[in-house]
Structures are given as structure tokens and as C-alpha cells.
Enzyme design. Sequence first.
Site, short mmCIF file in Angstrom:
data_model
loop_
_atom_site.label_atom_id
_atom_site.label_comp_id
_atom_site.label_asym_id
_atom_site.label_seq_id
_atom_site.Cartn_x
_atom_site.Cartn_y
_atom_site.Cartn_z
N GLU A 1 -5.86 -9.34 3.32
CA GLU A 1 -5.03 -8.51 4.25
C GLU A 1 -4.83 -9.39 5.50
O GLU A 1 -6.02 -9.95 6.00
CB GLU A 1 -5.59 -7.15 4.71
CG GLU A 1 -5.11 -6.16 3.55
CD GLU A 1 -5.75 -4.62 4.28
OE1 GLU A 1 -5.43 -4.34 5.23
OE2 GLU A 1 -6.25 -3.97 3.12
N TYR B 1 -6.09 -9.24 11.17
CA TYR B 1 -4.62 -8.97 12.12
C TYR B 1 -4.64 -9.50 13.25
O TYR B 1 -5.83 -9.84 14.01
CB TYR B 1 -4.68 -7.56 11.98
CG TYR B 1 -4.44 -6.66 10.55
CD1 TYR B 1 -3.15 -6.87 9.97
CD2 TYR B 1 -5.46 -6.17 10.00
CE1 TYR B 1 -2.91 -6.17 8.84
CE2 TYR B 1 -5.09 -5.51 8.75
CZ TYR B 1 -3.82 -5.71 8.14
OH TYR B 1 -3.77 -5.20 6.86
N GLU C 1 0.78 -1.24 0.08
CA GLU C 1 0.14 -0.18 -0.05
C GLU C 1 0.78 1.16 -0.06
O GLU C 1 2.21 1.20 0.56
CB GLU C 1 -0.85 0.05 1.12
CG GLU C 1 -1.93 1.01 1.33
CD GLU C 1 -2.98 0.99 2.41
OE1 GLU C 1 -2.68 -0.01 3.33
OE2 GLU C 1 -3.85 1.83 2.36
N ASN D 1 -12.38 -1.62 -0.61
CA ASN D 1 -11.59 -2.30 0.33
C ASN D 1 -12.16 -1.70 1.56
O ASN D 1 -12.57 -0.61 1.93
CB ASN D 1 -10.05 -1.53 0.21
CG ASN D 1 -9.26 -1.86 1.67
OD1 ASN D 1 -8.86 -3.12 1.90
ND2 ASN D 1 -9.16 -1.06 2.46
N GLU D 2 -12.46 -2.55 2.54
CA GLU D 2 -12.92 -2.43 3.83
C GLU D 2 -14.25 -1.38 3.99
O GLU D 2 -14.03 -0.23 4.55
CB GLU D 2 -12.00 -1.96 4.90
CG GLU D 2 -10.88 -3.14 5.05
CD GLU D 2 -9.98 -2.83 6.38
OE1 GLU D 2 -9.95 -1.87 6.86
OE2 GLU D 2 -9.27 -4.03 6.81
N GLN E 1 2.63 -5.89 4.92
CA GLN E 1 2.49 -5.51 3.88
C GLN E 1 4.12 -5.41 3.25
O GLN E 1 4.85 -4.39 3.50
CB GLN E 1 2.19 -3.87 3.77
CG GLN E 1 0.82 -3.64 4.20
CD GLN E 1 0.31 -2.06 3.80
OE1 GLN E 1 1.14 -1.31 3.18
NE2 GLN E 1 -0.60 -2.06 4.13
O1 AHR Z 1 -2.85 -2.54 6.32
C1 AHR Z 1 -2.86 -1.40 6.96
C2 AHR Z 1 -4.54 -1.11 6.93
O2 AHR Z 1 -5.33 -1.90 7.42
C3 AHR Z 1 -5.13 -1.00 5.37
O3 AHR Z 1 -5.20 -0.02 4.65
C4 AHR Z 1 -6.60 -1.28 5.70
O4 AHR Z 1 -7.35 -2.09 4.49
C5 AHR Z 1 -6.66 -2.30 6.93
O5 AHR Z 1 -7.46 -1.65 8.03
#
Ligand code: AHR
Length: 495
Positions: free
Chosen positions: A295, A245, A27, A171-172, A342
Site C-alpha cells: 500500500e 502514505y 479495497e 493486513n496492518e 487504490q
Molecule cells: O487504503 C486505505 C487504508 O489504509 C487501508 O484499508 C489500510 O490498510 C490502510 O491503513
Amino acid sequence: MSQARITLWPALPKARIHPNLYGHFAEHLGRCVYEGIWTGRESRVAHQDGLRVDVLAALKHLRVPVLRWPGGCFADDYHWKQGIGKARPVTANLWWQQAEPNEFGTDEFMRFCRAVGCAPYLVCNVGSGTPREAREWLEYCNFGGDSTLSRARADHGAREPYEVKYWGVGNENWGCGGRFRAADYAKEYVRFASYLKAFDPAIELIACGAHFGDYRDAGQNAWNHDFCQEMPHPDLIDHLALHRYFKRGKGVHFTDGEFQALFADVLALERDLERTDAVLRYFYPDKQVGIALDEWGMWHPEAIVENGLEQSHTLRDALLAGAVLNCLNRWAHRVSMANLAQTINVLQCLAVTNGGKMFLTPTYHVFEMMRPHMGGTLLTQSVECPAYEAHPVGFASKQAVPALSVSASRQGGKILLSIVNQTLNDDLEVAIRLSEAKIAAVAGRVLEASGPREHNTFKNPKAVEPKRVKAEAVKGGLVHVFPRHSLTALTLTIE
Ligand code: AHR
């Protein structure tokens, strides 16, 4: 020493492991793209027409299959036309509080993907963009006929279409991508997808799915359910994206309890997959819509916007990556793609740069060791091993967490068996055998260190590195000790 038993069935193949499960995500955030990938053409750091050569070589060696770009949250505020041609404006990067020079745009990204040898995955702007802007991006990239946009592409060095196969529709979008409700996003999705698929039916579209990351989000399977209910067009969807995450204590100074609980959280990922799979089977019974975990990775508290989401890189992070990849392999029948967040410098990256220097993270080594799973056939397995109790995030109670995370795949006469010993203190002696076949030879490597807090830095870039293991097949079987907090990848030759 505790004991365990693993049996593999080489003659009972399950699904093919799509190489894209080993994908990555880059990103415009902190030093991921600028510095990490793009040095610019004037830089003193070694580059190939602006692309960092050490990073290129490292990713090429890994055989990265697919790279998602330009975001993340950045994608829903990105206007691709600002990143092509000679006159590029400097814009504000809304989410990550930095200037965006737009020097690295579509053509630079395509050049990077070609040099690495990976497929590009572009994420369209739904939150602040339009179906027309997305459709024109597709025309710029993929149109083989004569149009103003395809001529512009040729002027920028690419006469032949880029043939981009993977297109994310936002995205999201329940969060930074426009704060939609699921039903509203579904309506927008249909608008975007109708024009994209009509223009190029060969592309694959990825819809935004839920983020199950913590307690607050525990109910978000409702997003997947409501989106699919309001999007009754299986022809318009190929993958549903999930994000997860992992957050358990500090990067290096985590507690022993946090180490153990982290691997319990892989059970939470497995539950995300089960729930999403159920929704997809219900709403799209006649189509194999894949789950794209586009992600994922460790997100330590030290990684904040102010430092460009940079964090430390321990053995623990790498073992988590191994356990997640094992889980995704076992879900190869439904998971179609996954992208670690990332790539360079940011979050759980593969490499860290500083000026002209670079070191590889322990996570890089995991991807390298597990690379032979890409395109392999997942094997039926039985694992009998001790378990410990821990409380996975989002669960109501403690669960039994197996000491070993395992997956095995076959390519021709070779099996790759990847095993994470998820315990802090237990070396495990494991008896491995094949059903109706014999192991003729064994080779392998182990990623271990004196403790799970060991990490690679510029001062000590090889603190965590794989080493060869000594292992020998006896009478067609194998007994091997898998050290505490380690990842081992064994190649078994079938007799
Ligand atoms: O990876 C960092 C951020 O985490 C990304 O931009 C977003 O999609 C997620 O919340």
C-alpha cells in the site's frame, strides 16, 4: 538554467525489475469496487457481465501486473464464503461505514483479473478469521482435485483452479488487523502459514510488516525486527509488506514548501527499505525474502471516511508516483512488489468515474509512461545534479534532496530513462551519455503543466496529459532540458 550530468552503463546490469512493482490495490471502500469496478448486471453503464468496460480497458492498456484485494482493513473482517454462490448476505463494512452487498466476491474478482490480464493477490482474514477459513479459501481457489469446495467453484463457473499465487496473511495487524503485538502476530502467522503452505507449496506468502508513515510510527522498524525474530521459519515467508502514505498539505492548495518537502519524503521511503532490508538479511540470510510495498500513495486531508477517501488528482501527485517508482526500480534487488492505493475513485487512483463517465488521472499517465521498466534490467547510473534542502518526515534534520529523481532499465537494444524534475522553478539542462556505447536515437514523452497544482477533472479531463518531446542524439550523446516539475520518459536506442 541549472546543469546536470547523467551517465548510464548499459553493460553493467543490476537486478531485474519485477513487473509487480507496478501493481495496484483495490479495497471494498467507498466507490473503488462498487461503481469503480463492479456496476452490477442490471446497470445502464456499459459493462461486461457486471464489470465496468471502460475501467477494464484502461487497466488492460496499462498491463497491470498484479491486483491486491479485498483490503486493507476490510480484509480482516471479510468472510469469503459470504461472497460466493447465489444467496449472498448484505453485511456491514466495519471500517468504511457502508453496506457490503457481497455481490463482488472471489469469482467476480477472478473474472476481473483475467479480463485485465493481471495476477490476483488475496489478503486473508487473520484479525477475525481462522487458519481454517484461509485454508478453505485456498482450496476453493487452487484445488485441482475433487472436493466439495472445488465443485462449488466449478458450479460458479470455474472448473479449472484459479491458481492464485499471492496470499497475504492479514493486513496492518499492528492496527486495524487485530492490534497484535509483533510477537503475537508472529505466532498467528506461523499457524496460518503452516496450513497454507502445506496445502499448496507453490504459493507465495506475504507477512504484515511495519508502517513507517509519520513521526508517530518512526520507531516501527521494531515491528519488523520482533516479527522476524519470533518467526524463525524462512520457508514460510516470501515477502514482508510495508505501507507508506505521503501526506504534505492539501490536495490542490498546497504550499510551495509542501511541494518541495514531499519529494524529501521519498528519502524516508528509501530509509524504510534500508531498515527492512537489514532486518531481512539478518534473520533470513539464506533466503531472498522480498519487500512488498503493498500500500502506498498520496493521502490528502480531504480524503476522509465520510467521502469514501476521495481526493483531487494533480500533477504533483503524479510526479510523486514517478519518484517513488524510480526509487523502487533502484531497489529492484529487494523490492518484489508494490501496490498503489487504490485503483479507481479512492485515494491516489488511476481513474475517476461518475455514472457512465470516466477520466484518467495524471498518475495513470505516469504508470503508462514508465510501463517499459516492467521486466527490464536496472542499469548502473551516475547522476550529478543540484540539490535543495528539505526535512523528510520522520528525520531529525533537513537533508539534501536531489533535483532529479532518475532510474534507467534496459530491454534488448532499448533503454528507458525516467526522470522527474522535482523542483518548482528550475529547468535543468542535462548531458546524458552511455558508458562504452552510443545513443543512436531518442524518443520520449513528458508530463508537465503550467503548475504542479494543475489537475484532471470531469470538466477538464486532459489538463495533465503526456506530450511528445523533441530530442536528438548528437555524436552518441544527448543534451536535453527537463522542465521544472515534470516527468520525462525517454527511450534511448543503443548503437
Ligand atoms: O487504503 C486505505 C487504508 O489504509 C487501508 O484499508 C489500510 O490498510 C490502510 O491503513
